[in-house]
Scaffold this motif. Structure first.
Motif, PDB file in Angstrom:
ATOM      1  N   ASN A 198      38.265  52.557  29.781  1.00 36.80           N
ATOM      2  CA  ASN A 198      37.642  51.725  28.752  1.00 36.80           C
ATOM      3  C   ASN A 198      38.375  50.419  28.501  1.00 36.80           C
ATOM      4  O   ASN A 198      38.299  49.857  27.409  1.00 36.80           O
ATOM      5  CB  ASN A 198      37.522  52.488  27.429  1.00 36.80           C
ATOM      6  CG  ASN A 198      36.628  53.702  27.561  1.00 36.80           C
ATOM      7  OD1 ASN A 198      35.676  53.691  28.331  1.00 36.80           O
ATOM      8  ND2 ASN A 198      36.943  54.744  26.834  1.00 36.80           N
ATOM      9  N   THR A 199      39.083  49.908  29.512  1.00 32.67           N
ATOM     10  CA  THR A 199      39.736  48.619  29.339  1.00 32.67           C
ATOM     11  C   THR A 199      39.277  47.579  30.333  1.00 32.67           C
ATOM     12  O   THR A 199      39.681  46.428  30.237  1.00 32.67           O
ATOM     13  CB  THR A 199      41.261  48.734  29.470  1.00 32.67           C
ATOM     14  OG1 THR A 199      41.588  49.172  30.780  1.00 32.67           O
ATOM     15  CG2 THR A 199      41.836  49.672  28.430  1.00 32.67           C
ATOM     16  N   ASN A 228      46.229  48.788  37.026  1.00 34.27           N
ATOM     17  CA  ASN A 228      46.130  48.881  35.568  1.00 34.27           C
ATOM     18  C   ASN A 228      44.673  49.057  35.152  1.00 34.27           C
ATOM     19  O   ASN A 228      44.025  48.145  34.647  1.00 34.27           O
ATOM     20  CB  ASN A 228      46.727  47.637  34.927  1.00 34.27           C
ATOM     21  CG  ASN A 228      48.220  47.555  35.154  1.00 34.27           C
ATOM     22  OD1 ASN A 228      48.896  48.561  35.299  1.00 34.27           O
ATOM     23  ND2 ASN A 228      48.740  46.342  35.201  1.00 34.27           N
ATOM     24  N   TYR A 268      43.262  51.460  32.958  1.00 38.64           N
ATOM     25  CA  TYR A 268      43.143  52.448  31.895  1.00 38.64           C
ATOM     26  C   TYR A 268      41.703  52.526  31.434  1.00 38.64           C
ATOM     27  O   TYR A 268      40.994  51.547  31.367  1.00 38.64           O
ATOM     28  CB  TYR A 268      44.054  52.084  30.737  1.00 38.64           C
ATOM     29  CG  TYR A 268      45.505  52.036  31.131  1.00 38.64           C
ATOM     30  CD1 TYR A 268      46.158  50.824  31.255  1.00 38.64           C
ATOM     31  CD2 TYR A 268      46.208  53.188  31.411  1.00 38.64           C
ATOM     32  CE1 TYR A 268      47.478  50.764  31.632  1.00 38.64           C
ATOM     33  CE2 TYR A 268      47.532  53.147  31.796  1.00 38.64           C
ATOM     34  CZ  TYR A 268      48.159  51.930  31.908  1.00 38.64           C
ATOM     35  OH  TYR A 268      49.465  51.867  32.294  1.00 38.64           O
ATOM     36  N   MET A 295      33.320  47.547  29.342  1.00 36.79           N
ATOM     37  CA  MET A 295      34.182  48.648  28.935  1.00 36.79           C
ATOM     38  C   MET A 295      33.550  49.526  27.869  1.00 36.79           C
ATOM     39  O   MET A 295      34.100  50.585  27.539  1.00 36.79           O
ATOM     40  CB  MET A 295      35.533  48.098  28.441  1.00 36.79           C
ATOM     41  CG  MET A 295      35.409  47.047  27.367  1.00 36.79           C
ATOM     42  SD  MET A 295      34.944  45.450  28.050  1.00 36.79           S
ATOM     43  CE  MET A 295      36.432  44.956  28.889  1.00 36.79           C
ATOM     44  N   TYR A 312      39.491  42.234  32.554  1.00 39.95           N
ATOM     45  CA  TYR A 312      39.849  42.881  31.299  1.00 39.95           C
ATOM     46  C   TYR A 312      38.982  42.425  30.139  1.00 39.95           C
ATOM     47  O   TYR A 312      39.153  42.905  29.014  1.00 39.95           O
ATOM     48  CB  TYR A 312      41.327  42.641  30.984  1.00 39.95           C
ATOM     49  CG  TYR A 312      42.259  43.312  31.967  1.00 39.95           C
ATOM     50  CD1 TYR A 312      43.099  42.558  32.766  1.00 39.95           C
ATOM     51  CD2 TYR A 312      42.276  44.698  32.103  1.00 39.95           C
ATOM     52  CE1 TYR A 312      43.947  43.160  33.667  1.00 39.95           C
ATOM     53  CE2 TYR A 312      43.120  45.312  33.010  1.00 39.95           C
ATOM     54  CZ  TYR A 312      43.951  44.539  33.785  1.00 39.95           C
ATOM     55  OH  TYR A 312      44.788  45.145  34.691  1.00 39.95           O
TER      56      TYR A 312
END
Length: 122
Positions: A31-32, A27, A29, A54, A100
């Motif tokens: 810019n996360t 996971n 994605y 990010m 994150y």
């Protein structure tokens, strides 16, 4: 979940250069996730080297910023660490980390790679 795989370590003489690579999958994605490089030498605590969040904001350990450069290729989900003017005291296991949320140089990243060994001989 994020999986991290480091590569690019090896043996080099003092004054040499290496570029480490950390491929992120899962996971990730764009810019996360925030990512960082750490290292740990035998008998020593884990040490932060550099981080990029990010938003592209970078943080460096003051003692290393003149020789080490972190970069991130979002399109390839790949983090790099360019290491120049290497010294024997740079010998350590180098780890990639991700999370994150932005943790800058704090060691509380959620995801860690297995590490890649760097050995610098005099």
């Amino acid at each position: 979940q994020v999986q991290l795989v480091e590569s690019g370590g090896g043996s080099v003489q003092s004054g040499g250069s290496l570029r480490l690579t950390c491929l992120a999958s899962g996971n990730t994605y764009s810019n996360t996730i925030a990512m960082a490089w750490f290292r740990q030498a035998p008998g020593k605590e884990r040490e932060a080297i550099a981080a990029v969040d990010m938003y592209g904001v970078m943080n460096y350990a003051p003692s290393l910023k003149d020789r080490f450069t972190i970069s991130l290729d979002n399109a390839k989900n790949t983090l790099y660490l360019q290491m120049d003017s290497l010294k024997p005291e740079d010998t350590a296991m180098y780890y990639c980390a991700a999370d994150y949320i932005s943790r800058k140089l704090d060691p509380w990243y959620q995801f860690w790679g297995q590490g890649t060994q760097v050995t610098v001989s005099s």
